[in-house]
Design a protein around this motif. Structure first.
Motif, PDB file in Angstrom:
ATOM      1  N   LYS A 186      -6.814  -4.572   5.402  1.00 36.11           N
ATOM      2  CA  LYS A 186      -5.639  -5.063   4.686  1.00 36.11           C
ATOM      3  C   LYS A 186      -6.064  -5.508   3.284  1.00 36.11           C
ATOM      4  O   LYS A 186      -7.256  -5.573   2.978  1.00 36.11           O
TER       5      LYS A 186
ATOM      6  N   GLU B   1       2.587  -5.833  17.886  1.00 34.99           N
ATOM      7  CA  GLU B   1       3.635  -6.550  17.158  1.00 34.99           C
ATOM      8  C   GLU B   1       4.951  -5.777  17.182  1.00 34.99           C
ATOM      9  O   GLU B   1       6.017  -6.374  17.353  1.00 34.99           O
ATOM     10  N   ASP B   2       4.895  -4.463  17.041  1.00 33.12           N
ATOM     11  CA  ASP B   2       6.126  -3.665  17.074  1.00 33.12           C
ATOM     12  C   ASP B   2       6.810  -3.766  18.438  1.00 33.12           C
ATOM     13  O   ASP B   2       8.047  -3.848  18.519  1.00 33.12           O
TER      14      ASP B   2
ATOM     15  N   ARG C 215       8.405  -7.255  18.729  1.00 30.97           N
ATOM     16  CA  ARG C 215       9.605  -7.327  17.890  1.00 30.97           C
ATOM     17  C   ARG C 215      10.769  -6.550  18.509  1.00 30.97           C
ATOM     18  O   ARG C 215      11.928  -6.997  18.444  1.00 30.97           O
TER      19      ARG C 215
ATOM     20  N   HIS D   7       8.370 -14.096  12.765  1.00 35.71           N
ATOM     21  CA  HIS D   7       7.271 -14.078  11.796  1.00 35.71           C
ATOM     22  C   HIS D   7       6.044 -13.532  12.512  1.00 35.71           C
ATOM     23  O   HIS D   7       5.651 -14.043  13.555  1.00 35.71           O
TER      24      HIS D   7
ATOM     25  N   GLU E 254       1.995 -11.392  12.015  1.00 35.74           N
ATOM     26  CA  GLU E 254       0.873 -11.195  11.094  1.00 35.74           C
ATOM     27  C   GLU E 254       0.978  -9.878  10.339  1.00 35.74           C
ATOM     28  O   GLU E 254       0.572  -9.785   9.169  1.00 35.74           O
ATOM     29  N   GLU E 255       1.499  -8.828  10.975  1.00 36.11           N
ATOM     30  CA  GLU E 255       1.371  -7.489  10.422  1.00 36.11           C
ATOM     31  C   GLU E 255       2.635  -6.936   9.770  1.00 36.11           C
ATOM     32  O   GLU E 255       2.571  -5.960   9.037  1.00 36.11           O
ATOM     33  N   ARG E 256       3.809  -7.520  10.057  1.00 37.72           N
ATOM     34  CA  ARG E 256       5.058  -6.993   9.529  1.00 37.72           C
ATOM     35  C   ARG E 256       5.788  -8.052   8.710  1.00 37.72           C
ATOM     36  O   ARG E 256       5.484  -9.246   8.804  1.00 37.72           O
ATOM     37  N   GLU E 257       6.773  -7.611   7.939  1.00 36.29           N
ATOM     38  CA  GLU E 257       7.593  -8.531   7.164  1.00 36.29           C
ATOM     39  C   GLU E 257       8.421  -9.421   8.089  1.00 36.29           C
ATOM     40  O   GLU E 257       8.803  -9.011   9.196  1.00 36.29           O
ATOM     41  N   ASP E 258       8.694 -10.636   7.633  1.00 36.24           N
ATOM     42  CA  ASP E 258       9.554 -11.539   8.396  1.00 36.24           C
ATOM     43  C   ASP E 258      10.950 -10.936   8.548  1.00 36.24           C
ATOM     44  O   ASP E 258      11.457 -10.260   7.639  1.00 36.24           O
ATOM     45  N   THR E 259      11.572 -11.197   9.684  1.00 36.21           N
ATOM     46  CA  THR E 259      12.929 -10.722   9.931  1.00 36.21           C
ATOM     47  C   THR E 259      13.779 -11.878  10.432  1.00 36.21           C
ATOM     48  O   THR E 259      13.283 -12.815  11.054  1.00 36.21           O
TER      49      THR E 259
ATOM     50  N   TRP F 229      16.820 -15.018  10.209  1.00 44.27           N
ATOM     51  CA  TRP F 229      16.862 -16.319   9.573  1.00 44.27           C
ATOM     52  C   TRP F 229      17.536 -17.291  10.522  1.00 44.27           C
ATOM     53  O   TRP F 229      18.486 -16.933  11.233  1.00 44.27           O
TER      54      TRP F 229
END
Length: 273
Positions: A38, A52-53, A56, A69, A71-76, A78
């Protein structure tokens, strides 16, 4: 058993961990494991991404209103409820074939961690907790034993676990850390999540690292607290906002936090005896 307020969330965390374990165990020591770097030069494997996928995807179905939240993907998402995921804590161990790695799953409400689960399938161990419901280790919700930190009340009798000394040197707290190591009865670098789970079990009395991210700490925090310990940053402030993490059995916390207070940098550290 967990507090009724979070029983469904704890059960979901176990389902997420079961799915993660199936992926990580299948990729551990695989000859075709893909490893890339990274931007911060840390390693990431195809297993990290796949775990992670998968988590999610399940959360999107089971908890569509919750934020995530990882480690590897954007936050989704709220909102006040946020799942925090570290797909593989100890990726370097995973890459090298060392069995000390785990998937960390946490649920936060605001700034407070209310559910945490750590699953280390290569060690055949799992730990979990919910706020107000205690901390446990075992193979399942129905086959578990309660966790309790140690009663050690003197640093001279304490066992200290850490990950590495390099970060302490860079933090300006290196000499304090070395002095703490000298004072403790025993020091070992069990590292990563394992230091904190051993603390929750009462096998270690102090666990600390100078630089961690939210996904490294969230699941550990509530497990340590529900086992009777205390989890703060290295300045002794409760919570998972950092910098770093300091976990103890509670009895030793103020003394250890004081020992780790920053000092003016020196040219070099005194050698360990």
């Amino acid at each position: 058993m967990p507090d009724a307020s979070y029983v469904d969330d704890v059960r979901l965390a176990h389902v997420l961990a079961d799915n993660a374990d199936a992926i990580t165990v299948g990729r551990f020591k695989a000859q075709n494991l893909t490893v890339t770097s990274k931007p911060d030069l840390t390693e990431v494997t195809d297993a990290d991404i796949a775990v992670e996928d998968a988590i999610r995807a399940t959360l999107k179905r089971a908890r569509p209103r919750d934020a995530v939240h990882g480690e590897e993907r954007e936050d989704t998402g709220w909102g006040p409820r946020r799942w925090v995921i570290d797909p593989i804590d100890g990726t370097r161990n995973f890459v090298r074939g060392v069995p000390v790695w785990a998937t960390l799953i946490a649920l936060m409400e605001g700034d407070r961690v209310v559910v945490g689960l750590v699953s280390a399938p290569a060690l055949q161990r799992r730990w979990w907790a919910s706020e107000g419901g205690g901390a446990y280790t075992g193979k399942s919700l129905m086959n578990a034993s309660r966790l309790q930190v140690s009663a050690v009340d003197a640093v001279a009798d304490a066992s200290l676990s850490y990950s590495s000394i390099h970060g302490w040197v860079d933090s300006g707290r290196g000499q304090g850390f070395v002095d703490l190591m000298r004072e403790c009865w025993r020091t070992r670098a069990y590292g990563d999540f394992w230091s904190y789970m051993l603390l929750a079990e009462g096998a270690v009395d102090i666990a600390t690292e100078p630089d961690l991210a939210l996904h490294d700490m969230a699941a550990l925090d509530v497990i340590v607290r529900e086992a009777g310990g205390r989890f703060t940053n290295i300045d002794g402030v409760d919570g998972v906002a950092g910098p770093g993490a300091l976990a103890t059995n509670g009895r030793l916390h103020e003394e250890v936090a004081g020992a780790l207070a920053p000092v003016e940098p020196t040219a070099e550290l005194e050698p360990l005896p």
